[in-house]
Design a protein around this motif. Structure first.
Motif, PDB file in Angstrom:
ATOM      1  N   THR A  43       0.842  -1.191   0.000  1.00 34.98           N
ATOM      2  CA  THR A  43       0.000   0.000   0.000  1.00 34.98           C
ATOM      3  C   THR A  43       0.882   1.247   0.000  1.00 34.98           C
ATOM      4  O   THR A  43       2.066   1.181   0.352  1.00 34.98           O
ATOM      5  N   ALA A  46      -1.285   8.098  -0.132  1.00 37.37           N
ATOM      6  CA  ALA A  46      -1.449   9.108  -1.180  1.00 37.37           C
ATOM      7  C   ALA A  46      -1.798  10.460  -0.553  1.00 37.37           C
ATOM      8  O   ALA A  46      -1.709  10.654   0.655  1.00 37.37           O
ATOM      9  N   CYS A  50      -4.640   9.440   2.261  1.00 34.68           N
ATOM     10  CA  CYS A  50      -5.475   8.359   1.727  1.00 34.68           C
ATOM     11  C   CYS A  50      -4.587   7.148   1.433  1.00 34.68           C
ATOM     12  O   CYS A  50      -3.555   7.288   0.762  1.00 34.68           O
ATOM     13  N   LYS A  52      -3.836   3.799  -0.459  1.00 29.43           N
ATOM     14  CA  LYS A  52      -4.222   3.183  -1.730  1.00 29.43           C
ATOM     15  C   LYS A  52      -3.337   1.964  -2.009  1.00 29.43           C
ATOM     16  O   LYS A  52      -2.221   1.877  -1.501  1.00 29.43           O
ATOM     17  N   PRO A  53      -3.802   1.031  -2.831  1.00 29.92           N
ATOM     18  CA  PRO A  53      -2.938  -0.070  -3.261  1.00 29.92           C
ATOM     19  C   PRO A  53      -1.812   0.460  -4.149  1.00 29.92           C
ATOM     20  O   PRO A  53      -1.941   1.518  -4.766  1.00 29.92           O
ATOM     21  N   THR A  54      -0.710  -0.261  -4.211  1.00 31.96           N
ATOM     22  CA  THR A  54       0.366   0.122  -5.126  1.00 31.96           C
ATOM     23  C   THR A  54      -0.065  -0.105  -6.571  1.00 31.96           C
ATOM     24  O   THR A  54      -1.048  -0.800  -6.840  1.00 31.96           O
ATOM     25  N   TYR A  58      -3.123  -3.062  -9.046  1.00 33.03           N
ATOM     26  CA  TYR A  58      -4.299  -2.800  -9.887  1.00 33.03           C
ATOM     27  C   TYR A  58      -4.483  -3.841 -10.981  1.00 33.03           C
ATOM     28  O   TYR A  58      -5.623  -4.186 -11.326  1.00 33.03           O
ATOM     29  N   GLU A  94      -3.625  -4.438   3.112  1.00 33.75           N
ATOM     30  CA  GLU A  94      -3.705  -4.577   1.658  1.00 33.75           C
ATOM     31  C   GLU A  94      -5.068  -5.152   1.263  1.00 33.75           C
ATOM     32  O   GLU A  94      -5.670  -4.726   0.269  1.00 33.75           O
ATOM     33  N   THR A  97      -7.739  -2.416   1.297  1.00 33.68           N
ATOM     34  CA  THR A  97      -7.649  -1.479   0.168  1.00 33.68           C
ATOM     35  C   THR A  97      -8.114  -2.136  -1.128  1.00 33.68           C
ATOM     36  O   THR A  97      -8.763  -1.492  -1.955  1.00 33.68           O
ATOM     37  N   THR A 100     -11.921  -2.253  -1.135  1.00 32.87           N
ATOM     38  CA  THR A 100     -12.509  -0.960  -1.503  1.00 32.87           C
ATOM     39  C   THR A 100     -12.553  -0.783  -3.012  1.00 32.87           C
ATOM     40  O   THR A 100     -13.573  -0.334  -3.579  1.00 32.87           O
ATOM     41  N   GLU A 101     -11.468  -1.143  -3.683  1.00 31.98           N
ATOM     42  CA  GLU A 101     -11.413  -0.990  -5.139  1.00 31.98           C
ATOM     43  C   GLU A 101     -12.341  -1.985  -5.836  1.00 31.98           C
ATOM     44  O   GLU A 101     -12.976  -1.649  -6.845  1.00 31.98           O
TER      45      GLU A 101
END
Length: 213
Positions: A43, A46, A50, A52-54, A58, A94, A97, A100-101
């Motif tokens: 992670t 940001a 915030c 976020k995943p690396t 993705y 991880e 996150t 969430t996505e």
């Protein structure tokens, strides 16, 4: 040695041996109850704190979502298991996150079971095994990067988990007459995988790997 690495020759060979044995999963064998295991890749913090995943994560989330929606067309039970803790101590795992996505991609909340306690790949396998003991699945798919797949399958097999591999991305060395930092980075990534596999066998030899019940 430095020139052979920087010019892409050595990392190209190492990548080939890591990635060539698993192909993209075009036609998964779905069962009545299916689980898609997706491994985290760290992670980052940001803007505005915030988490976020690396960027590597993705491709894994996209592949997991594609498989999920493909599965839903032919089966009622399709579960995604994001696996990964918070080894960087950013305050969010991880797995969370990734969840969430995935929800933003319209994956149903009831179809996600997070595993938020793993700090490395071996623990990904160990803690996922604990989840699988309490849920019966006919079909398992493992989603991670191509460079990471060989070591992941090795670790998961230690817990008698033998999923269909679904590599989400591939890396390639750049052949150059001038040494490139990118190729040195690839060399570092590949050596991390080979050292991890070697360590697995050493730990097995000395009985240091925790045996599943």
């Amino acid at each position: 040695v430095l020139f052979s690495i920087g010019m892409g020759y050595v990392p190209g060979i190492l990548l080939h041996h890591l990635e060539s044995h698993v192909a993209t999963l075009s036609h998964p064998a779905w069962g009545k109850r299916n689980a898609i295991i997706v491994l985290g890749a760290g992670t980052v913090v940001a803007k505005h704190h915030c988490i976020k995943p690396t960027f590597i994560s993705y491709s894994r989330m996209l592949e997991a979502a594609k498989l999920y929606f493909s599965c839903k067309k032919s089966s009622d039970t399709c579960i995604i298991i994001p696996s990964g803790g918070d080894p960087a101590h950013h305050g969010e795992s991880e797995a969370e996150t990734i969840q969430t996505e995935l929800l933003a991609l319209n994956v149903a909340p009831q179809d996600i079971i997070i595993e938020p306690n793993s700090n490395n790949t071996f623990q990904n396998a160990e803690n996922t095994y604990a989840i699988l003991k309490t849920h019966l699945f006919d079909s398992l798919i493992l989603v991670t990067s191509g460079i990471h797949m060989r070591r992941s399958l090795l670790y998961f097999s230690f817990f008698a988990i033998n999923p269909q591999p679904a590599p989400s991305d591939y890396m390639t060395a750049i052949n150059s007459i001038v040494p490139l930092g990118y190729n040195f980075a690839l060399f570092d990534f590949t050596m991390h995988e080979y050292v991890g596999m070697a360590r697995f066998y050493v730990y097995n030899f000395f009985g240091w790997n925790k045996k599943p019940a």
